[in-house]
Design an enzyme around this catalytic site. Structure first.
Site, mmCIF file in Angstrom:
data_model
loop_
_atom_site.group_PDB
_atom_site.id
_atom_site.type_symbol
_atom_site.label_atom_id
_atom_site.label_comp_id
_atom_site.label_asym_id
_atom_site.label_seq_id
_atom_site.Cartn_x
_atom_site.Cartn_y
_atom_site.Cartn_z
ATOM 1 N N GLY A 155 0.839 -1.214 0.000
ATOM 2 C CA GLY A 155 0.000 0.000 0.000
ATOM 3 C C GLY A 155 0.860 1.243 0.000
ATOM 4 N N THR A 156 1.866 1.259 0.867
ATOM 5 C CA THR A 156 2.781 2.418 0.949
ATOM 6 C C THR A 156 3.521 2.588 -0.373
ATOM 7 O OG1 THR A 156 3.052 2.030 3.320
ATOM 8 C CG2 THR A 156 4.734 3.379 2.275
ATOM 9 N N THR A 189 7.528 -5.813 5.382
ATOM 10 C CA THR A 189 6.299 -6.488 5.789
ATOM 11 C C THR A 189 6.601 -7.900 6.285
ATOM 12 O OG1 THR A 189 4.177 -7.434 5.159
ATOM 13 C CG2 THR A 189 5.706 -7.143 3.378
ATOM 14 N N ASP A 218 4.555 -10.108 5.913
ATOM 15 C CA ASP A 218 3.833 -10.965 4.961
ATOM 16 C C ASP A 218 4.717 -11.468 3.810
ATOM 17 O OD1 ASP A 218 1.690 -10.217 6.518
ATOM 18 O OD2 ASP A 218 0.953 -8.714 5.104
ATOM 19 N N MET A 261 -0.514 -14.799 10.328
ATOM 20 C CA MET A 261 -0.876 -13.666 9.460
ATOM 21 C C MET A 261 -0.336 -13.884 8.041
ATOM 22 S SD MET A 261 -0.494 -10.250 11.741
ATOM 23 C CE MET A 261 -1.897 -9.595 12.642
ATOM 24 N N GLN A 307 3.175 -11.756 16.014
ATOM 25 C CA GLN A 307 4.123 -11.996 14.925
ATOM 26 C C GLN A 307 4.817 -10.715 14.457
ATOM 27 O OE1 GLN A 307 1.918 -15.028 12.115
ATOM 28 N NE2 GLN A 307 0.492 -13.970 13.450
HETATM 29 O O1 F6P Z 1 0.490 -6.589 6.610
HETATM 30 C C1 F6P Z 1 0.856 -6.952 7.900
HETATM 31 C C2 F6P Z 1 -0.344 -7.459 8.686
HETATM 32 O O2 F6P Z 1 0.106 -7.832 9.970
HETATM 33 C C3 F6P Z 1 -1.096 -8.603 8.007
HETATM 34 O O3 F6P Z 1 -0.448 -9.830 8.131
HETATM 35 C C4 F6P Z 1 -2.428 -8.492 8.713
HETATM 36 O O4 F6P Z 1 -3.480 -9.055 7.932
HETATM 37 C C5 F6P Z 1 -2.624 -7.010 8.865
HETATM 38 O O5 F6P Z 1 -1.322 -6.432 8.816
HETATM 39 C C6 F6P Z 1 -3.299 -6.596 10.134
HETATM 40 O O6 F6P Z 1 -3.499 -5.234 10.118
HETATM 41 P P1 F6P Z 1 -3.894 -4.381 11.412
HETATM 42 O O7 F6P Z 1 -2.657 -4.200 12.240
HETATM 43 O O8 F6P Z 1 -4.404 -3.106 10.858
HETATM 44 O O9 F6P Z 1 -4.920 -5.168 12.153
#
Ligand code: F6P
Length: 376
Positions: free
Chosen positions: A132-133, A153, A155, A197, A302
């Site tokens: 996104g950034t 990230t 992810d 996640m 995580q």
């Molecule tokens: O993108 C990182 C992440 O931790 C994802 O794994 C997860 O779905 C999302 O962000 C959670 O976002 P938030 O912190 O806004 O709940």
């Protein structure tokens, strides 16, 4: 500011870089401070640049909240989790949401952000963030702002880089948690389901699942069949293995089904929040097999804690490279790790894309070979 093309991503602008700003956008992630430190120290020590820190990601840029980072501020932060600058995943400059009375209005405030940078005489912006950034950063590049992206990230889903910093720490945390769950699973003869996640990508699930020797790994990229999972865990029980460990990615879905959405955040550029699907899966398995099932949702654990040595080193390399590339005239790029080497690719190629797990990934093949099920 007119720029001359020099080749791949390079332009020699008439104005040399004397001052930079750093921002951390999106969710926090282990290693953010290590990048901030590497960027700031390289910029100050090697090039004598002035370094600004923007607070709370794009929100701080929109609201003009930033300060000059002094050397002491970026010292002693290498091992510290989170970000000393603060972050936000609810502010997208090109679609900034503000409340007007009872209504939510969407505005493009990109030009306001560019003015803020100009007012502080900032020549280049380093954005540390996820997909996104990077999409927002690419828009600034298109508008002529000198930018450089750094891929962050847990992810590991940013397009163009083999790895993002934060991922290794998240995999370590998840694997440690799954290892611990084994005790209860075997003592109580249960099916333990650990949800990790990763949003729409299964990288954390795949790596932590393989590293922990989990029996079943469920990825968003491979929609599962409930009957296959049930057959598999019942088969284990019949063979005397009276417990099973299942790792499930939060973005997993049944074949022909949909992802489990926990909530939608109206103010967020990506309003969908996942999490909690393990509970649904535990119920499905229990009803069909009669086996005792428990679900554990690891969630933000995580993203927390100190980065692993691997992530500290990767983040330091990324931060250093961001400055080196900028000083060499590279503009509008994302620093990446490709085939073991630090390089960069144009942000325009990264924007709006994500990197998911390919179905022929070597770890999928290895897991299948050692008897792991992917629920299909
Ligand atoms: O993108 C990182 C992440 O931790 C994802 O794994 C997860 O779905 C999302 O962000 C959670 O976002 P938030 O912190 O806004 O709940």
């Amino acid at each position: 500011m007119k720029a001359t093309r020099l080749g791949k991503g390079r332009s020699r602008s008439r104005k040399s870089i004397k001052s930079i700003a750093i921002m951390t956008g999106g969710g926090d992630c282990p290693g953010l401070n290590a990048v901030i430190r590497a960027v700031a120290k390289t910029a100050i020590n090697k090039y004598g640049l002035e370094v600004w820190g923007i607070e709370d990601g794009f929100l701080g840029l929109i609201e003009d909240r930033m300060h000059v980072l002094c050397y002491n501020e970026v010292s002693n932060i290498l091992t510290v989790g989170g970000t000393i600058l603060g972050s936000s995943n609810t502010a997208n400059p090109s679609a900034y949401k503000i409340r007007v009375g009872k209504k939510v209005k969407t505005m493009d405030v990109s030009d306001k952000c560019i003015k803020v940078l100009k007012d502080h005489n900032i020549d280049a912006l380093i954005c540390i963030g996820g997909d996104g950034t990077m999409t927002s950063t690419a828009r600034f590049a298109k508008k002529g702002v000198t930018v450089m992206g750094v891929p962050k990230t847990i992810d590991n889903d940013i397009y163009g880089t083999d790895i993002t910093f934060g991922f290794n720490t998240a995999v370590n945390t998840a694997t440690e948690a799954i290892d611990k769950v084994h005790t209860t699973a075997s003592s109580h003869h249960r099916v333990m389901i650990v949800e990790v996640m990763g949003r729409y990508a299964g990288w954390i699930a795949l790596h932590s699942g393989v590293a922990s020797g989990s029996d079943v790994i469920i990825l968003p990229e491979i929609p599962y069949r409930i009957e296959k999972i049930c057959e598999f865990v019942l088969g284990r029980s019949k063979r005397g293995k009276r417990f099973s460990i299942i790792v499930v990615a939060e973005g997993a879905k049944q074949k022909g089904g949909k992802m489990f959405i926990a909530k939608k955040l109206a103010y967020s550029p990506d309003p969908i929040r996942l999490g909690g699907f393990a509970n649904v899966l535990a119920e499905q398995i229990n009803q069909r097999t009669g086996l005792d099932c428990r679900a554990i949702v690891l969630g933000h654990i995580q993203r927390g804690g100190t980065p692993t040595p691997f992530d500290r080193a990767l983040a330091t390399g990324f931060g250093y490279t961001a400055i080196e590339l900028l000083m060499k005239g590279v503009r509008g790029h994302l620093v990446v790790m490709k085939d073991g080497r630090l390089s960069s690719i144009a942000l325009s190629r990264v924007a709006g894309r994500i990197k998911t797990v390919p179905k022929n990934h070597h770890l999928i093949k290895a897991a299948l070979a050692v008897g792991t099920s992917f629920g299909v």
